[in-house]
Design a protein around this motif. Sequence first.
Motif, mmCIF file in Angstrom:
data_model
loop_
_atom_site.group_PDB
_atom_site.id
_atom_site.type_symbol
_atom_site.label_atom_id
_atom_site.label_comp_id
_atom_site.label_asym_id
_atom_site.label_seq_id
_atom_site.Cartn_x
_atom_site.Cartn_y
_atom_site.Cartn_z
ATOM 1 N N PRO A 1 0.811 -1.220 0.000
ATOM 2 C CA PRO A 1 0.000 0.000 0.000
ATOM 3 C C PRO A 1 0.848 1.276 0.000
ATOM 4 N N ASN A 2 0.264 2.317 -0.541
ATOM 5 C CA ASN A 2 0.828 3.666 -0.452
ATOM 6 C C ASN A 2 0.106 4.394 0.675
ATOM 7 N N TYR A 3 0.784 5.371 1.253
ATOM 8 C CA TYR A 3 0.226 6.164 2.337
ATOM 9 C C TYR A 3 0.230 7.622 1.902
ATOM 10 N N TYR A 4 -0.961 8.256 1.928
ATOM 11 C CA TYR A 4 -1.114 9.623 1.455
ATOM 12 C C TYR A 4 -1.634 10.530 2.560
ATOM 13 N N LEU A 5 -1.178 11.774 2.506
ATOM 14 C CA LEU A 5 -1.620 12.799 3.446
ATOM 15 C C LEU A 5 -2.229 13.961 2.675
ATOM 16 N N VAL A 6 -3.455 14.308 3.044
ATOM 17 C CA VAL A 6 -4.088 15.547 2.593
ATOM 18 C C VAL A 6 -4.148 16.424 3.836
ATOM 19 N N ALA A 7 -3.420 17.532 3.825
ATOM 20 C CA ALA A 7 -3.375 18.416 4.991
ATOM 21 C C ALA A 7 -3.781 19.816 4.567
ATOM 22 N N CYS A 8 -4.849 20.311 5.175
ATOM 23 C CA CYS A 8 -5.300 21.658 4.839
ATOM 24 C C CYS A 8 -5.854 22.331 6.092
ATOM 25 N N GLY A 9 -6.000 23.636 5.992
ATOM 26 C CA GLY A 9 -6.519 24.376 7.130
ATOM 27 C C GLY A 9 -6.803 25.811 6.772
ATOM 28 N N PRO B 1 -12.760 38.619 10.837
ATOM 29 C CA PRO B 1 -11.868 38.330 11.975
ATOM 30 C C PRO B 1 -12.442 38.703 13.334
ATOM 31 N N GLU B 2 -13.457 39.555 13.369
ATOM 32 C CA GLU B 2 -14.070 39.896 14.655
ATOM 33 C C GLU B 2 -14.882 38.724 15.206
ATOM 34 N N ILE B 3 -15.318 37.834 14.335
ATOM 35 C CA ILE B 3 -16.072 36.642 14.746
ATOM 36 C C ILE B 3 -15.162 35.412 14.765
ATOM 37 N N TYR B 4 -14.374 35.245 13.708
ATOM 38 C CA TYR B 4 -13.455 34.114 13.575
ATOM 39 C C TYR B 4 -12.030 34.660 13.543
ATOM 40 N N PRO B 5 -11.390 34.822 14.709
ATOM 41 C CA PRO B 5 -10.054 35.420 14.762
ATOM 42 C C PRO B 5 -9.008 34.601 14.006
ATOM 43 N N HIS B 6 -7.974 35.302 13.601
ATOM 44 C CA HIS B 6 -6.840 34.679 12.917
ATOM 45 C C HIS B 6 -6.268 33.569 13.805
ATOM 46 N N LEU B 7 -5.979 32.436 13.195
ATOM 47 C CA LEU B 7 -5.387 31.305 13.919
ATOM 48 C C LEU B 7 -3.932 31.154 13.492
ATOM 49 N N GLU B 8 -3.045 31.754 14.266
ATOM 50 C CA GLU B 8 -1.620 31.781 13.930
ATOM 51 C C GLU B 8 -1.001 30.394 13.863
ATOM 52 N N ARG B 9 -1.561 29.437 14.580
ATOM 53 C CA ARG B 9 -0.945 28.109 14.666
ATOM 54 C C ARG B 9 -1.265 27.188 13.488
ATOM 55 N N VAL B 10 -2.251 27.529 12.682
ATOM 56 C CA VAL B 10 -2.647 26.625 11.599
ATOM 57 C C VAL B 10 -1.484 26.301 10.656
ATOM 58 N N SER C 1 2.417 22.130 8.987
ATOM 59 C CA SER C 1 3.823 21.767 8.827
ATOM 60 C C SER C 1 4.195 20.583 9.719
ATOM 61 N N CYS C 2 3.736 20.600 10.956
ATOM 62 C CA CYS C 2 4.058 19.509 11.899
ATOM 63 C C CYS C 2 3.476 18.181 11.440
ATOM 64 N N ILE C 3 2.196 18.181 11.068
ATOM 65 C CA ILE C 3 1.577 16.921 10.646
ATOM 66 C C ILE C 3 2.250 16.415 9.379
ATOM 67 N N ASN C 4 2.601 17.329 8.490
ATOM 68 C CA ASN C 4 3.303 16.937 7.265
ATOM 69 C C ASN C 4 4.668 16.340 7.590
ATOM 70 N N ASN C 5 5.442 17.016 8.420
ATOM 71 C CA ASN C 5 6.785 16.536 8.758
ATOM 72 C C ASN C 5 6.756 15.180 9.447
ATOM 73 N N ILE C 6 5.849 15.018 10.389
ATOM 74 C CA ILE C 6 5.783 13.756 11.124
ATOM 75 C C ILE C 6 5.384 12.606 10.202
ATOM 76 N N LEU C 7 4.304 12.792 9.448
ATOM 77 C CA LEU C 7 3.803 11.683 8.640
ATOM 78 C C LEU C 7 4.674 11.382 7.422
ATOM 79 N N THR C 8 5.292 12.410 6.826
ATOM 80 C CA THR C 8 6.111 12.137 5.638
ATOM 81 C C THR C 8 7.509 11.649 6.007
ATOM 82 N N SER C 9 8.127 12.244 7.015
ATOM 83 C CA SER C 9 9.510 11.868 7.321
ATOM 84 C C SER C 9 9.615 10.640 8.222
#
Length: 150
Positions: free
Chosen positions: A2-10, A17-26, A31-39
């Motif tokens: 099998p192949n293993y694929y990652l779709v990562a979005c956010g 922004p007054e209702i849905y504030p900026h999410l600096e961590r996205v 990047s973290c989920i990509n690095n962990i799963l790919t490397s």
Amino acid sequence: MPNYYLVACGTSESNYPEIYPHLERVPNDLSCINNILTSQFGYTRVLECLSLNPSAALIKKEFAKWLISGECTAEDCIVFYYSGHGEYLLGDQHCLILKETDPAIVGSTSLPTDELIRPLQNPGVTLSQILFIIDTCYSGEGAGDITQYA
């Protein structure tokens, strides 16, 4: 084998922004989920066009097209990761809040979480293993929506 694929979005930004504030961590979450799963686990990242602040139409269209492209088979595994704001519409469903989501008409301008599973039902999709990781507020409601739909 099998192949293993990652779709990562956010979604880190909102037109409201007054209702849905900026999410600096996205971006960092992606990047973290990509690095962990790919490397460390041998996943291949796909659909990078969906990475940051994609529209609902783009997510639905590109994910559906990729699933029928022949790139993935029944033996393959996919992790679909989404990070951002989420909202539960009382008596209705969980929605992913996107950049264009209008708080006055959330149900019409967001992406219902159960819409992520719909492309799996298109003719030509052979995939049998997918894990959705929904990293939003009220994500438990979204998991329930996906399970109920599936």
